[in-house]
Scaffold this motif. Sequence first.
Motif, short mmCIF file in Angstrom:
data_model
loop_
_atom_site.label_atom_id
_atom_site.label_comp_id
_atom_site.label_asym_id
_atom_site.label_seq_id
_atom_site.Cartn_x
_atom_site.Cartn_y
_atom_site.Cartn_z
N PHE A 126 18.26 -30.50 -3.63
CA PHE A 126 17.94 -31.92 -3.76
C PHE A 126 16.50 -32.13 -3.33
CE2 PHE A 126 17.73 -36.24 -1.90
CZ PHE A 126 17.96 -36.96 -3.06
N VAL A 127 15.72 -32.77 -4.20
CA VAL A 127 14.31 -33.04 -3.92
C VAL A 127 14.13 -34.54 -3.75
CG1 VAL A 127 11.95 -32.86 -4.82
CG2 VAL A 127 13.63 -31.05 -5.32
N SER A 128 13.44 -34.91 -2.69
CA SER A 128 13.16 -36.32 -2.44
C SER A 128 11.88 -36.44 -1.62
CB SER A 128 14.32 -36.96 -1.66
OG SER A 128 14.03 -38.32 -1.35
N ASP A 129 11.32 -37.64 -1.63
CA ASP A 129 10.17 -37.93 -0.78
C ASP A 129 10.59 -38.75 0.44
OD1 ASP A 129 10.72 -40.24 -2.23
OD2 ASP A 129 8.63 -40.79 -2.49
N ILE A 130 11.91 -38.86 0.67
CA ILE A 130 12.44 -39.65 1.78
C ILE A 130 13.26 -38.73 2.70
CG2 ILE A 130 13.89 -41.61 2.45
CD1 ILE A 130 11.46 -42.46 0.79
N ALA A 131 12.81 -38.57 3.93
CA ALA A 131 13.46 -37.65 4.87
C ALA A 131 14.92 -38.00 5.13
CB ALA A 131 12.68 -37.61 6.19
N GLU A 132 15.24 -39.28 5.22
CA GLU A 132 16.63 -39.67 5.49
C GLU A 132 17.57 -39.25 4.36
OE1 GLU A 132 14.03 -41.72 5.77
OE2 GLU A 132 14.01 -42.47 7.83
N GLU A 133 17.08 -39.28 3.12
CA GLU A 133 17.89 -38.83 1.99
C GLU A 133 18.10 -37.31 2.08
OE1 GLU A 133 15.88 -40.12 -1.54
OE2 GLU A 133 16.19 -42.24 -1.07
N LEU A 134 17.05 -36.60 2.44
CA LEU A 134 17.17 -35.15 2.59
C LEU A 134 18.15 -34.80 3.70
CD1 LEU A 134 13.42 -34.19 2.19
CD2 LEU A 134 15.24 -33.90 0.50
N GLU A 135 18.14 -35.57 4.76
CA GLU A 135 19.07 -35.32 5.87
C GLU A 135 20.52 -35.48 5.40
OE1 GLU A 135 20.03 -33.81 9.32
OE2 GLU A 135 17.95 -34.09 8.72
N ALA A 136 20.79 -36.51 4.62
CA ALA A 136 22.14 -36.74 4.11
C ALA A 136 22.55 -35.61 3.16
CB ALA A 136 22.22 -38.09 3.40
N ALA A 137 21.64 -35.19 2.29
CA ALA A 137 21.94 -34.10 1.36
C ALA A 137 22.20 -32.80 2.13
CB ALA A 137 20.79 -33.91 0.37
N ARG A 138 21.40 -32.55 3.12
CA ARG A 138 21.57 -31.35 3.95
C ARG A 138 22.92 -31.38 4.67
NH1 ARG A 138 16.80 -29.60 7.93
NH2 ARG A 138 15.95 -28.75 6.01
N ALA A 139 23.30 -32.55 5.18
CA ALA A 139 24.59 -32.69 5.86
C ALA A 139 25.75 -32.43 4.91
CB ALA A 139 24.71 -34.08 6.48
N ALA A 140 25.53 -32.65 3.61
CA ALA A 140 26.55 -32.38 2.60
C ALA A 140 26.53 -30.93 2.13
CB ALA A 140 26.37 -33.32 1.41
N TYR A 161 11.73 -29.82 6.72
CA TYR A 161 12.04 -29.57 5.32
C TYR A 161 10.97 -28.73 4.65
CZ TYR A 161 15.08 -33.39 6.49
OH TYR A 161 16.01 -34.16 7.11
N ARG A 162 11.41 -27.95 3.69
CA ARG A 162 10.46 -27.23 2.86
C ARG A 162 9.68 -28.24 2.04
NH1 ARG A 162 12.01 -23.65 -2.40
NH2 ARG A 162 9.88 -23.15 -2.99
N ALA A 163 8.37 -28.20 2.13
CA ALA A 163 7.52 -29.14 1.41
C ALA A 163 7.09 -28.52 0.08
CB ALA A 163 6.29 -29.49 2.23
N ILE A 164 7.17 -29.33 -0.99
CA ILE A 164 6.68 -28.89 -2.29
C ILE A 164 5.69 -29.93 -2.81
CG2 ILE A 164 8.75 -27.54 -2.83
CD1 ILE A 164 9.54 -29.87 -4.76
N HIS A 165 4.70 -29.45 -3.54
CA HIS A 165 3.70 -30.34 -4.14
C HIS A 165 3.87 -30.41 -5.65
CE1 HIS A 165 2.07 -29.43 -0.17
NE2 HIS A 165 1.48 -30.61 -0.26
N SER A 166 4.75 -29.59 -6.17
CA SER A 166 5.06 -29.51 -7.60
C SER A 166 6.48 -29.01 -7.73
CB SER A 166 4.08 -28.53 -8.26
OG SER A 166 4.57 -28.12 -9.53
N LEU A 167 7.16 -29.39 -8.79
CA LEU A 167 8.51 -28.85 -9.03
C LEU A 167 8.47 -27.34 -9.21
CD1 LEU A 167 10.11 -31.55 -11.34
CD2 LEU A 167 10.46 -31.20 -8.88
N ALA A 168 7.35 -26.82 -9.68
CA ALA A 168 7.20 -25.37 -9.87
C ALA A 168 7.31 -24.64 -8.54
CB ALA A 168 5.88 -25.05 -10.56
#
Length: 173
Positions: A126-140, A161-168
Motif C-alpha cells: 500500500f502506497v500513500s503520502d499519509i502516515a496514518e493510512e500507512l499505519e492502518a495498512a501495516r496493522a492489517a 516507512y520505506r520512502a519512494i519518490h517514484s512508483l518505479a
Amino acid sequence: MTGRDLIREITDYLLWLMDHDKKTAPLKILQGLIWEQGFAQGKLQTEIFADVPVCLLQWHEAGLQTAIYSSGSVLAQKMMFTHTSYGDLTNLISGYFDTGVGPKRQPQSYKRIVAALQVTAEQVIFVSDIAEELEAARAAGLGTALSIRPGNQVQTGAAKYRAIHSLADLFSS
C-alpha cells in the motif's frame, strides 16, 4: 436572504469542507458530478506523474494487480484514470476502492480490500503520502511505502516507512 446569498453561503461551506479535507458523502457526490461533466466536455484532464503509466503497464504485463483506494468515489477514480494526460489507463487497473470499504485510517478497511482482491495481505504493498493510512495498512498486515512527491505534506513518523519518490522505486533494489 436572497437566492444569491444562499448560493454564496453554500459555496463558502463547500469550500470550507474542501479546505479542511472533509470526506462527507454529499461533498464527494457533488464533486463527482462536477468532474463527470468536466471530463465529458473535455474541460478536465488528470495530470499524473510520468512514472505512473509506465509502471502500471509494466505491472499489468507482469500479471500484477494494481488497485486504487481513495477517499474519492470509485466513479471519480475511474473518470480520473480514463482522462489522464497519458490517455485512458483504466485497463491497467484491477480494482477501485473508496471509503465504502471503511475509513482509510482503520485496519479493517485494508482487510476488506485484501479479501475483495482475493490475495493475502503479504502480497499487497500500500502506497500513500499519509502516515496514518500507512499505519492502518501495516496493522492489517500489508507492506507499505510512503510516497514522497512534490506538494505532499511532510509526515511525522515518516522514518518508520520505506520512502519512494517514484512508483518505479517499489521494485528497485
